[in-house]
Design a protein around this motif. Structure first.
Motif, PDB file in Angstrom:
ATOM      1  N   CYS A 109     -92.203 -99.637  79.418  1.00 42.41           N
ATOM      2  CA  CYS A 109     -91.505 -99.559  80.632  1.00 42.41           C
ATOM      3  C   CYS A 109     -90.784-100.419  81.335  1.00 42.41           C
ATOM      4  CB  CYS A 109     -92.060 -97.474  81.326  1.00 42.41           C
ATOM      5  SG  CYS A 109     -91.072 -97.043  79.882  1.00 42.41           S
ATOM      6  N   CYS A 131     -96.526 -91.616  77.728  1.00 47.74           N
ATOM      7  CA  CYS A 131     -95.263 -92.499  78.833  1.00 47.74           C
ATOM      8  C   CYS A 131     -94.265 -90.940  78.947  1.00 47.74           C
ATOM      9  CB  CYS A 131     -94.648 -93.313  78.516  1.00 47.74           C
ATOM     10  SG  CYS A 131     -93.705 -94.121  79.498  1.00 47.74           S
ATOM     11  N   CYS A 182     -97.947 -97.694  81.345  1.00 47.89           N
ATOM     12  CA  CYS A 182     -96.543 -98.029  79.996  1.00 47.89           C
ATOM     13  C   CYS A 182     -96.657 -99.313  79.595  1.00 47.89           C
ATOM     14  CB  CYS A 182     -95.626 -97.423  80.195  1.00 47.89           C
ATOM     15  SG  CYS A 182     -94.879 -97.274  77.920  1.00 47.89           S
ATOM     16  N   CYS A 195     -91.030 -93.134  78.216  1.00 51.38           N
ATOM     17  CA  CYS A 195     -90.182 -93.103  76.985  1.00 51.38           C
ATOM     18  C   CYS A 195     -90.621 -92.897  75.892  1.00 51.38           C
ATOM     19  CB  CYS A 195     -89.892 -94.538  77.444  1.00 51.38           C
ATOM     20  SG  CYS A 195     -92.341 -95.255  77.017  1.00 51.38           S
TER      21      CYS A 195
HETATM   22 ZN   LIG Z   1     -92.808 -95.972  78.547  1.00 49.64          ZN
END
Ligand SMILES: [Zn+2]
Length: 107
Positions: A38, A80, A35, A83
């Protein structure tokens, strides 16, 4: 097979372009995308894939030492779990055919 992205348009965003999407293999040969939002390389799920393009002949064979059996471009829908970032990425053997990553960013 279902229609990729339910037939809606798909294109990777600025969050994954210009080298911002990275990944790695596991202990074996499976590749994972991380990601871009993140920390600590959170792994993205691949929700679906589609054939964006296929060609019977690879247009770069006459310019390369190797011979690709055909041309293809696959598209993956990324997600993801942490998030909820969603995006798209393509893998192709009809794009840039070699050299350095810095060269690809200039094309
Ligand atoms: Zn993420």
């Amino acid at each position: 097979m279902q229609i990729f992205n339910n037939g809606k348009p798909y294109h990777g965003s600025e969050h994954i372009s210009e080298g911002k999407l990275k990944g790695a293999t596991d202990r074996n040969d499976y590749f994972y995308y991380f990601c871009p939002k993140c920390p600590d390389n959170e792994i993205l799920r691949l929700l679906e894939y589609g054939e964006h393009d296929t060609q019977n002949e690879n247009p770069y064979n006459n310019q390369c030492k190797s011979n690709a059996k055909y041309g293809f471009t696959l598209v993956f829908k990324l997600f993801c779990e942490k998030c909820e970032f969603t995006d798209f990425v393509k893998i192709s053997n009809t794009g840039y055919q070699g050299g350095k990553h810095s060269d690809v960013l200039r094309v």
